[in-house]
Design an enzyme around this catalytic site. Structure first.
Site, PDB file in Angstrom:
ATOM      1  CG  HIS A  32      -2.355  -1.666   0.918  1.00 54.20           C
ATOM      2  ND1 HIS A  32      -1.042  -2.575   2.699  1.00 54.20           N
ATOM      3  CD2 HIS A  32      -2.675  -1.840   0.243  1.00 54.20           C
ATOM      4  CE1 HIS A  32      -2.381  -3.183   2.208  1.00 54.20           C
ATOM      5  NE2 HIS A  32      -4.087  -2.811   1.116  1.00 54.20           N
ATOM      6  CB  CYS A  92       0.715  -1.767  -5.356  1.00 51.95           C
ATOM      7  SG  CYS A  92       0.330  -2.207  -7.127  1.00 51.95           S
ATOM      8  CD  GLU A 148      -3.783   3.130  -3.071  1.00 54.16           C
ATOM      9  OE1 GLU A 148      -3.442   4.002  -3.773  1.00 54.16           O
ATOM     10  OE2 GLU A 148      -4.151   2.354  -2.750  1.00 54.16           O
ATOM     11  CB  CYS A 169      -5.079  -0.205  -9.632  1.00 48.78           C
ATOM     12  SG  CYS A 169      -5.313  -2.051  -9.363  1.00 48.78           S
ATOM     13  CB  SER A 172      -9.640  -6.168   1.501  1.00 51.26           C
ATOM     14  OG  SER A 172      -9.165  -6.312   0.320  1.00 51.26           O
ATOM     15  CB  SER A 173      -9.918  -0.808   0.133  1.00 48.92           C
ATOM     16  OG  SER A 173     -11.358   0.762  -0.515  1.00 48.92           O
ATOM     17  CG  ASN A 174      -9.783  -5.222  -3.626  1.00 48.80           C
ATOM     18  OD1 ASN A 174      -9.414  -6.022  -4.193  1.00 48.80           O
ATOM     19  ND2 ASN A 174      -8.386  -4.761  -2.925  1.00 48.80           N
TER      20      ASN A 174
END
Length: 317
Positions: free
Chosen positions: A76, A98, A128, A196, A224-226
């Site tokens: 992150h 990343c 992040e 992303c 987990s945000s995504n």
């Protein structure tokens, strides 16, 4: 009633997560345990537990790491202050941020150098967001909710740019951008898309199948945000119900009452073994007919962090 499963593709590990997890595995092999990791390497319970068993020690801050030890920074990203903290403790560091997050960091630094006000769309407290904000704290304001849009103040409406956390939903982000632009018509877009590719692809795959699903099961962790976004996207795209689970055993059998089509996907930090376990669990209950719904084929791969590549080369000699 025909029972079937629609399995989203792409799903699961993205290139950035794969690189981060392999980084910790290779560091353990190369240097031996313990290898310290600041924060969760990726937001997935199973991954963190598996790496802990192999000798990784997860800490919240670099100052918890013994002086001179090895620490890996998570996918992150971290603020410059964290690098300074590690240097002060003479820690050996491997940065597994990343590359797509690093790109947002570079954008933040560049716009700050040009003295822009930067409006960062993201979730308060997310690692992040903290890392990106730390690159230019005096220039960045976080925009999380519609109320935040109203609160933003800028010095020069002609020098405002938006950036975003990489794991948000595309629709939610663009909604925020539109709200910001109605206040600041000269708001500039980042030079390239911050969301992303993997986050976007997983959302597109869910949208493609959601309207046919009585139930969508998203494998992923609560932090987990995504993964959480995939549940929201599924519901917005027409799924009758959608839930987030870490493991197959967390599925409530009552969710399957009257359900003929189950959609299955997973967040970008989820190993596919967990999806396979869920498919096996569903098959035992009559949902054995699986159809993959493919909306993209991902071929992205990222090289391991430079510090680790160097060490691996040396260990071969």
């Amino acid at each position: 009633m025909t029972k079937r499963v629609l399995l989203a593709k792409p799903r699961g590990y993205c290139a950035g997560v794969d690189r981060a997890v392999v980084t910790v595995e290779k560091a353990l092999e190369t240097y031996g345990p313990p290898v310290y990791v600041r924060k969760e390497i990726v937001h997935n319970r199973h991954v963190v537990e598996t790496l802990t068993e192999r000798g990784a020690i997860f800490v919240d801050e670099a100052d918890e790491v013994p002086e001179g030890a090895l620490v890996v920074f998570s996918a992150h990203g971290v603020a410059p202050a964290v690098h300074d903290q590690a240097a002060a403790r003479q820690l050996r560091t491997i940065d597994a941020t990343c590359p797509l997050v690093t790109k947002v960091h570079q954008e933040a630094k560049r716009f700050a150098r040009d003295d822009y006000d930067i409006l960062l769309i993201g979730h308060e407290g997310h690692e992040e967001v903290e890392g990106t904000s730390g690159e230019a704290p005096t220039h960045i304001q976080l925009v999380d909710s519609p109320e935040d849009v109203d609160r933003v103040t800028v010095r020069d409406p002609a020098k405002v740019v938006w950036l975003s956390q990489t794991t948000l939903s595309v629709d939610e982000t663009m909604e925020r951008v539109d709200q910001l632009r109605s206040r600041f018509p000269e708001l500039q877009d980042p030079p390239s898309d911050d969301i992303c590719y993997a986050t976007q692809n997983r959302q597109v795959a869910v949208k493609a199948m959601a309207s046919e699903c009585d139930l969508v099961l998203v494998v992923g962790s609560r932090n987990s945000s995504n993964s959480k976004r995939l549940v929201e996207v599924a519901l917005q795209a027409g799924a009758s119900a959608a839930y987030l689970v870490d493991y197959a055993r967390e599925v409530d059998p009552a969710w399957l009452d009257g359900v003929s089509t189950v959609g299955v996907t997973s967040g970008a930090s989820v190993p596919d073994v967990l999806v396979m376990e869920l498919l096996a669990w569903l098959a035992e209950r009559g949902w054995a007919d699986v159809h993959e719904v493919t909306t993209a084929n991902e071929k992205v791969a990222f090289a391991l962090p430079r510090e680790l590549r160097k060490a691996l080369k040396e260990s071969v000699r």
